[in-house]
Design a protein around this motif. Structure first.
Motif, PDB file in Angstrom:
ATOM      1  N   GLN A 140       0.828  -1.206   0.000  1.00 55.16           N
ATOM      2  CA  GLN A 140       0.000   0.000   0.000  1.00 55.16           C
ATOM      3  C   GLN A 140       0.864   1.259   0.000  1.00 55.16           C
ATOM      4  OE1 GLN A 140      -2.409  -0.952   3.436  1.00 55.16           O
ATOM      5  NE2 GLN A 140      -4.118  -1.609   2.146  1.00 55.16           N
ATOM      6  N   ASP A 141       1.922   1.264   0.796  1.00 63.93           N
ATOM      7  CA  ASP A 141       2.839   2.411   0.819  1.00 63.93           C
ATOM      8  C   ASP A 141       3.499   2.615  -0.544  1.00 63.93           C
ATOM      9  OD1 ASP A 141       2.239   2.790   3.480  1.00 63.93           O
ATOM     10  OD2 ASP A 141       4.104   1.879   4.224  1.00 63.93           O
ATOM     11  N   TYR A 142       3.915   1.509  -1.153  1.00 65.45           N
ATOM     12  CA  TYR A 142       4.561   1.573  -2.461  1.00 65.45           C
ATOM     13  C   TYR A 142       3.612   2.174  -3.504  1.00 65.45           C
ATOM     14  CZ  TYR A 142       6.430  -0.033  -6.913  1.00 65.45           C
ATOM     15  OH  TYR A 142       6.880  -0.098  -8.210  1.00 65.45           O
ATOM     16  N   LEU A 143       2.375   1.712  -3.506  1.00 63.36           N
ATOM     17  CA  LEU A 143       1.408   2.213  -4.486  1.00 63.36           C
ATOM     18  C   LEU A 143       1.112   3.692  -4.290  1.00 63.36           C
ATOM     19  CD1 LEU A 143      -1.030  -0.817  -4.722  1.00 63.36           C
ATOM     20  CD2 LEU A 143       0.580  -0.003  -6.461  1.00 63.36           C
ATOM     21  N   LYS A 144       1.084   4.149  -3.054  1.00 66.01           N
ATOM     22  CA  LYS A 144       0.884   5.577  -2.797  1.00 66.01           C
ATOM     23  C   LYS A 144       2.039   6.391  -3.380  1.00 66.01           C
ATOM     24  CE  LYS A 144      -1.670   4.916   1.480  1.00 66.01           C
ATOM     25  NZ  LYS A 144      -1.588   4.957   2.958  1.00 66.01           N
ATOM     26  N   GLU A 145       3.254   5.876  -3.232  1.00 70.22           N
ATOM     27  CA  GLU A 145       4.443   6.579  -3.714  1.00 70.22           C
ATOM     28  C   GLU A 145       4.513   6.652  -5.232  1.00 70.22           C
ATOM     29  OE1 GLU A 145       7.851   4.635  -2.039  1.00 70.22           O
ATOM     30  OE2 GLU A 145       7.159   4.953   0.012  1.00 70.22           O
ATOM     31  N   CYS A 146       4.018   5.641  -5.910  1.00 69.30           N
ATOM     32  CA  CYS A 146       4.162   5.602  -7.373  1.00 69.30           C
ATOM     33  C   CYS A 146       2.809   5.627  -8.082  1.00 69.30           C
ATOM     34  CB  CYS A 146       4.987   4.385  -7.789  1.00 69.30           C
ATOM     35  SG  CYS A 146       4.148   2.818  -7.607  1.00 69.30           S
ATOM     36  N   TRP A 147       1.814   6.272  -7.471  1.00 67.31           N
ATOM     37  CA  TRP A 147       0.466   6.260  -8.034  1.00 67.31           C
ATOM     38  C   TRP A 147       0.402   6.818  -9.447  1.00 67.31           C
ATOM     39  CZ3 TRP A 147      -3.218   3.200  -7.281  1.00 67.31           C
ATOM     40  CH2 TRP A 147      -4.478   3.449  -7.813  1.00 67.31           C
ATOM     41  N   SER A 148       1.186   7.850  -9.745  1.00 66.86           N
ATOM     42  CA  SER A 148       1.148   8.417 -11.101  1.00 66.86           C
ATOM     43  C   SER A 148       1.605   7.384 -12.130  1.00 66.86           C
ATOM     44  CB  SER A 148       1.994   9.685 -11.191  1.00 66.86           C
ATOM     45  OG  SER A 148       3.343   9.399 -10.916  1.00 66.86           O
ATOM     46  N   LYS A 149       2.539   6.538 -11.756  1.00 67.44           N
ATOM     47  CA  LYS A 149       3.007   5.471 -12.641  1.00 67.44           C
ATOM     48  C   LYS A 149       1.903   4.416 -12.837  1.00 67.44           C
ATOM     49  CE  LYS A 149       6.804   2.146 -12.681  1.00 67.44           C
ATOM     50  NZ  LYS A 149       7.997   1.708 -11.960  1.00 67.44           N
ATOM     51  N   VAL A 150       1.171   4.116 -11.772  1.00 65.00           N
ATOM     52  CA  VAL A 150       0.050   3.173 -11.863  1.00 65.00           C
ATOM     53  C   VAL A 150      -1.025   3.729 -12.802  1.00 65.00           C
ATOM     54  CG1 VAL A 150      -1.827   2.054 -10.570  1.00 65.00           C
ATOM     55  CG2 VAL A 150       0.468   2.184  -9.578  1.00 65.00           C
ATOM     56  N   GLU A 151      -1.325   5.022 -12.657  1.00 67.75           N
ATOM     57  CA  GLU A 151      -2.326   5.651 -13.528  1.00 67.75           C
ATOM     58  C   GLU A 151      -1.875   5.661 -14.987  1.00 67.75           C
ATOM     59  OE1 GLU A 151      -2.853   9.394 -11.460  1.00 67.75           O
ATOM     60  OE2 GLU A 151      -4.828   8.711 -10.769  1.00 67.75           O
ATOM     61  N   ALA A 152      -0.595   5.938 -15.224  1.00 69.28           N
ATOM     62  CA  ALA A 152      -0.076   5.937 -16.601  1.00 69.28           C
ATOM     63  C   ALA A 152      -0.191   4.548 -17.212  1.00 69.28           C
ATOM     64  CB  ALA A 152       1.372   6.418 -16.612  1.00 69.28           C
ATOM     65  N   CYS A 153       0.101   3.533 -16.439  1.00 67.62           N
ATOM     66  CA  CYS A 153      -0.013   2.156 -16.925  1.00 67.62           C
ATOM     67  C   CYS A 153      -1.470   1.821 -17.240  1.00 67.62           C
ATOM     68  CB  CYS A 153       0.558   1.196 -15.883  1.00 67.62           C
ATOM     69  SG  CYS A 153       0.456  -0.540 -16.359  1.00 67.62           S
ATOM     70  N   ALA A 154      -2.367   2.172 -16.325  1.00 67.41           N
ATOM     71  CA  ALA A 154      -3.796   1.902 -16.535  1.00 67.41           C
ATOM     72  C   ALA A 154      -4.310   2.622 -17.769  1.00 67.41           C
ATOM     73  CB  ALA A 154      -4.587   2.311 -15.296  1.00 67.41           C
ATOM     74  N   SER A 155      -3.845   3.837 -17.971  1.00 65.50           N
ATOM     75  CA  SER A 155      -4.251   4.617 -19.142  1.00 65.50           C
ATOM     76  C   SER A 155      -3.810   3.929 -20.426  1.00 65.50           C
ATOM     77  CB  SER A 155      -3.654   6.016 -19.060  1.00 65.50           C
ATOM     78  OG  SER A 155      -3.982   6.755 -20.201  1.00 65.50           O
ATOM     79  N   GLN A 156      -2.603   3.407 -20.433  1.00 68.18           N
ATOM     80  CA  GLN A 156      -2.105   2.704 -21.608  1.00 68.18           C
ATOM     81  C   GLN A 156      -2.882   1.416 -21.878  1.00 68.18           C
ATOM     82  OE1 GLN A 156      -0.555   5.130 -23.373  1.00 68.18           O
ATOM     83  NE2 GLN A 156       0.535   3.385 -24.170  1.00 68.18           N
ATOM     84  N   LEU A 157      -3.261   0.741 -20.803  1.00 69.39           N
ATOM     85  CA  LEU A 157      -4.057  -0.487 -20.973  1.00 69.39           C
ATOM     86  C   LEU A 157      -5.450  -0.174 -21.506  1.00 69.39           C
ATOM     87  CD1 LEU A 157      -3.076  -2.353 -17.696  1.00 69.39           C
ATOM     88  CD2 LEU A 157      -2.438  -2.992 -20.025  1.00 69.39           C
ATOM     89  N   HIS A 158      -5.993   0.941 -21.060  1.00 69.08           N
ATOM     90  CA  HIS A 158      -7.337   1.344 -21.485  1.00 69.08           C
ATOM     91  C   HIS A 158      -7.340   1.911 -22.900  1.00 69.08           C
ATOM     92  CE1 HIS A 158     -11.432   2.643 -21.130  1.00 69.08           C
ATOM     93  NE2 HIS A 158     -11.099   3.886 -21.401  1.00 69.08           N
ATOM     94  N   LYS A 159      -6.366   2.767 -23.211  1.00 70.21           N
ATOM     95  CA  LYS A 159      -6.256   3.373 -24.522  1.00 70.21           C
ATOM     96  C   LYS A 159      -4.801   3.342 -24.986  1.00 70.21           C
ATOM     97  CE  LYS A 159     -10.127   6.486 -24.085  1.00 70.21           C
ATOM     98  NZ  LYS A 159     -10.617   7.837 -24.282  1.00 70.21           N
ATOM     99  N   PRO A 160      -4.347   2.216 -25.503  1.00 71.00           N
ATOM    100  CA  PRO A 160      -2.954   2.100 -25.944  1.00 71.00           C
ATOM    101  C   PRO A 160      -2.566   3.193 -26.941  1.00 71.00           C
ATOM    102  CG  PRO A 160      -4.063  -0.031 -26.052  1.00 71.00           C
ATOM    103  CD  PRO A 160      -5.107   1.022 -25.749  1.00 71.00           C
ATOM    104  N   ASN A 161      -1.385   3.730 -26.762  1.00 71.36           N
ATOM    105  CA  ASN A 161      -0.827   4.778 -27.651  1.00 71.36           C
ATOM    106  C   ASN A 161      -1.698   6.017 -27.750  1.00 71.36           C
ATOM    107  OD1 ASN A 161       1.393   3.104 -28.306  1.00 71.36           O
ATOM    108  ND2 ASN A 161       0.119   2.030 -29.780  1.00 71.36           N
ATOM    109  N   GLY A 162      -2.507   6.261 -26.720  1.00 72.16           N
ATOM    110  CA  GLY A 162      -3.306   7.480 -26.675  1.00 72.16           C
ATOM    111  C   GLY A 162      -4.461   7.515 -27.645  1.00 72.16           C
ATOM    112  N   THR A 163      -4.834   6.366 -28.206  1.00 75.49           N
ATOM    113  CA  THR A 163      -5.942   6.343 -29.175  1.00 75.49           C
ATOM    114  C   THR A 163      -7.268   6.210 -28.517  1.00 75.49           C
ATOM    115  OG1 THR A 163      -5.738   3.944 -29.428  1.00 75.49           O
ATOM    116  CG2 THR A 163      -4.525   5.347 -30.986  1.00 75.49           C
TER     117      THR A 163
END
Length: 78
Positions: free
Chosen positions: A55-78
């Motif tokens: 949980q501590d780790y995820l709080k520290e790198c949340w922006s990275k988690v969001e960027a990954c989720a965004s790529q999974l949802h809309k690969p290459n920004g499409t």
């Protein structure tokens, strides 16, 4: 074993960086290390400690988690 996986991960990250650039959004690695160095895979009794560290780790790198989720949802920004 952990040292081997870290070495492979570093090498792979360098390959991706070379191919896609420093700001690539292709490769994401999530790896909780802090506070778990002394816990073996067989030590299920340490689940609360593992959960807290994760949980501590995820709080520290949340922006990275969001960027990954965004790529999974809309690969290459499409």
């Amino acid at each position: 074993m952990a040292t081997d996986t870290e070495k492979v991960a570093r090498e792979f990250k360098e390959e991706i960086k070379y191919k896609y650039g420093v700001n690539q959004k292709v490769y994401f690695r999530f790896n909780v290390q802090h506070r778990l160095e002394q816990i073996g895979l067989e030590e299920w009794e340490e689940m609360d400690r593992t959960k807290g560290a994760t949980q501590d780790y995820l709080k520290e790198c949340w922006s990275k988690v969001e960027a990954c989720a965004s790529q999974l949802h809309k690969p290459n920004g499409t």
